[in-house]
Design an enzyme around this catalytic site. Structure first.
Site, PDB file in Angstrom:
ATOM      1  N   LYS A  61     -38.264 -35.609  25.734  1.00 44.24           N
ATOM      2  CA  LYS A  61     -38.704 -36.189  27.197  1.00 44.24           C
ATOM      3  C   LYS A  61     -38.887 -34.857  28.102  1.00 44.24           C
ATOM      4  O   LYS A  61     -40.070 -34.291  28.073  1.00 44.24           O
ATOM      5  CB  LYS A  61     -37.762 -37.093  27.590  1.00 44.24           C
ATOM      6  CG  LYS A  61     -37.479 -38.256  26.894  1.00 44.24           C
ATOM      7  CD  LYS A  61     -36.733 -39.468  27.732  1.00 44.24           C
ATOM      8  CE  LYS A  61     -36.290 -40.408  26.811  1.00 44.24           C
ATOM      9  NZ  LYS A  61     -37.531 -41.393  26.697  1.00 44.24           N
TER      10      LYS A  61
ATOM     11  N   PHE B 231     -29.399 -46.020  21.632  1.00 45.67           N
ATOM     12  CA  PHE B 231     -30.833 -45.900  21.466  1.00 45.67           C
ATOM     13  C   PHE B 231     -31.232 -44.630  21.116  1.00 45.67           C
ATOM     14  O   PHE B 231     -31.148 -43.908  21.901  1.00 45.67           O
ATOM     15  CB  PHE B 231     -31.520 -46.566  22.709  1.00 45.67           C
ATOM     16  CG  PHE B 231     -32.971 -46.505  22.564  1.00 45.67           C
ATOM     17  CD1 PHE B 231     -33.418 -47.742  22.215  1.00 45.67           C
ATOM     18  CD2 PHE B 231     -33.852 -45.473  22.714  1.00 45.67           C
ATOM     19  CE1 PHE B 231     -34.706 -47.861  22.036  1.00 45.67           C
ATOM     20  CE2 PHE B 231     -35.174 -45.578  22.671  1.00 45.67           C
ATOM     21  CZ  PHE B 231     -35.913 -46.581  22.375  1.00 45.67           C
TER      22      PHE B 231
ATOM     23  N   ASP C  91     -27.401 -36.602  21.193  1.00 49.93           N
ATOM     24  CA  ASP C  91     -28.806 -36.819  21.652  1.00 49.93           C
ATOM     25  C   ASP C  91     -28.781 -36.976  23.120  1.00 49.93           C
ATOM     26  O   ASP C  91     -28.394 -37.815  23.690  1.00 49.93           O
ATOM     27  CB  ASP C  91     -29.277 -38.508  20.993  1.00 49.93           C
ATOM     28  CG  ASP C  91     -30.284 -38.714  21.331  1.00 49.93           C
ATOM     29  OD1 ASP C  91     -31.085 -37.869  22.386  1.00 49.93           O
ATOM     30  OD2 ASP C  91     -30.841 -39.673  20.809  1.00 49.93           O
TER      31      ASP C  91
HETATM   32  C1  LIG Z   1     -31.308 -41.131  23.930  1.00 52.98           C
HETATM   33  C2  LIG Z   1     -32.794 -41.278  23.399  1.00 52.98           C
HETATM   34  N1  LIG Z   1     -32.925 -40.884  22.121  1.00 52.98           N
HETATM   35  C3  LIG Z   1     -34.301 -40.854  21.624  1.00 52.98           C
HETATM   36  C4  LIG Z   1     -35.382 -41.574  22.240  1.00 52.98           C
HETATM   37  C5  LIG Z   1     -36.681 -41.428  21.572  1.00 52.98           C
HETATM   38  O1  LIG Z   1     -37.637 -40.620  22.293  1.00 52.98           O
HETATM   39  P1  LIG Z   1     -39.062 -40.992  22.089  1.00 52.98           P
HETATM   40  O2  LIG Z   1     -39.331 -42.242  22.821  1.00 52.98           O
HETATM   41  O3  LIG Z   1     -39.813 -39.898  22.642  1.00 52.98           O
HETATM   42  O4  LIG Z   1     -39.377 -41.025  20.703  1.00 52.98           O
HETATM   43  C6  LIG Z   1     -35.038 -41.985  23.336  1.00 52.98           C
HETATM   44  C7  LIG Z   1     -36.137 -42.392  24.490  1.00 52.98           C
HETATM   45  O5  LIG Z   1     -35.669 -43.306  25.161  1.00 52.98           O
HETATM   46  C8  LIG Z   1     -33.703 -42.037  24.020  1.00 52.98           C
HETATM   47  O6  LIG Z   1     -33.365 -42.323  25.230  1.00 52.98           O
END
Ligand SMILES: Cc1ncc(COP(=O)(O)O)c(C=O)c1O
Length: 420
Positions: free
Chosen positions: A260, A146, A231
């Protein structure tokens, strides 16, 4: 749900239902205020927040130092655009780069933007530095990933809800099973520019990497001149008990993606952090965002970096995480089939014969605990790191009570657990 005198929840839910796109399915609670690990709804009921904005609230709701940094910056300047410089950008990027041990920072806003930015940087690096023929770059991703919700990112998702009916999809991605280093080795070829992974897969249910996996990913990337992009948008910034989850596994990727908690739960702040030989491929006009790196975001981001520099929250996550893990382990065999924990972050698999994760969360809500299900029968627990030891025990006791009720096939409770 419970009706109370002068019920403000029901009309508020109905209004949101009427006027909001239905791209979420929230639990029936309408939050009006929050502080630390607790939120209060419009009817005055209090709940322990065990989701923490998907880890955007690692330092708790309205951490005084973060609110103070935001207030001070609100009185100075909030937005300049990157067409001009401002006095928070340089310090923010320098301080974040130092925290993470890299040279350059590309500030953006949301997590998905950081991922998109990294994809562009990796492709450009592939063409300009690695010498991949134009238009041939591929990026390898993991099954169950994700990384956000943009068109390109959902192109390499294997979640049907995220993907279906949003095509045509962006090409240039290859998926291998998470945790399978041999499959990764087989998938890498001369056109591979990057491997993009969550060190711990959050949305998938806090899936931990098998022993040696991330180290092997690092070796393969180094051997084949491929960028390793971690990530850490959900796993990073103290959640797992370290500043970065990669530290647990002794690996240093080429790019970190942060988001976040970088905005302290106050403003959206994300970043790609890497060395000059990677991020240096971007030239003026090739990437940008009106709000990326704005003064307010940078001021709050600096306060976040300062908090992380003390190590206090990493320590809390480790100590409280051990406690949470012990308590959750005791539920295995009592409505729970498996528990995975790293720091103060837990994936709890519910016995599917009892009901869905959503049902468990709805019942937890009735008992004053906010939690979120993922992938059917898994509950993710990620309270703010300011939560207290006894509050965690109380939340686990609530989960135990919910599972006991469900195993007796009780009707859903009709009273809300009110906390003074
Ligand atoms: C690992 C990871 N990458 C990217 C994102 C995307 O972040 P955003 O919702 O701020 O676009 C998330 C969101 O939950 C995430 O958990």
């Amino acid at each position: 749900m419970t009706t109370v005198d002068n019920d403000l929840t029901t009309p508020a839910l109905a209004e949101a239902e009427r006027h909001t796109a239905h791209n979420y399915h929230p639990l029936p609670v309408v939050i009006a205020e929050a502080e630390g690990a607790w939120v209060t709804d419009v009817d005055g009921r209090r709940y322990l927040d065990c989701l923490a904005g998907y880890s955007a609230l690692n330092f708790g709701h309205r951490h005084p130092a973060l609110i103070d940094a935001a207030r001070q910056q609100l009185d100075r300047v909030t937005l300049t655009s990157r067409a001009f410089g401002h006095d928070q950008l340089g310090p923010f990027c320098a301080e974040l780069a130092e925290l993470v041990g890299k040279q350059l920072v590309l500030p953006m806003n949301t997590g998905a933007e950081a991922v998109e930015s990294a994809i562009k940087v990796a492709r450009k690096w592939g063409y300009q530095v690695k010498g991949v023929p134009d238009g041939q770059a591929t990026i390898i991703v993991a099954g169950g990933n994700f990384h956000g919700r943009t068109t390109t990112i959902i192109s390499f998702s294997d979640d049907p809800d995220a993907r279906a009916d949003f095509g045509p999809y962006t090409p240039g991605f290859r998926t291998v099973p998470y945790g399978d280093a041999a499959a990764l080795a087989d998938a890498i070829d001369e056109h591979t520019v990057a491997v993009l992974l969550e060190p711990v897969q959050g949305e998938a249910g806090v899936i931990l990497p098998p022993p040696g996996y991330l180290g092997r990913v690092r070796e393969l990337c180094t051997r084949d001149n491929v960028l390793f992009i971690a990530d850490e948008i959900q796993s990073g910034l103290a959640r797992t008990g370290r500043t970065l989850a990669c530290e647990h596994y002794g690996v240093v990727p080429d790019m970190y993606l942060l988001g976040k908690a970088l905005g302290g739960g106050v403003v959206p702040v994300s970043a790609v952090v890497a060395d000059r030989d990677v991020l240096g491929v971007l030239r003026p006009g090739q990437h940008g965002s009106t709000f990326g790196g704005n003064p307010l975001a940078c001021a709050v981001g600096r306060a976040v970096v300062a908090i992380l520099g003390t190590g206090e929250y990493q320590h809390r996550a480790r100590r409280l995480g051990e406690h949470l893990h012990r308590e959750l382990d005791a539920l295995v065999g009592h409505g729970v089939t498996a528990v995975r924990c790293l720091g103060l972050w837990a994936g709890v698999d519910i016995d599917p014969t009892l009901g869905t994760g959503r049902e468990v969360c709805a019942r937890l809500l009735e008992r004053g605990v906010l939690a979120k299900d993922t992938h059917g029968a898994t509950i993710r627990l990620a309270p703010p790191l300011v939560v207290e030891h006894d509050e965690l025990s109380w939340a686990v006791a609530a989960l135990h009570a919910v599972l006991t009720d469900m195993s007796r096939h009780d009707a859903p409770p009709t009273s809300v657990f009110l906390l003074s």
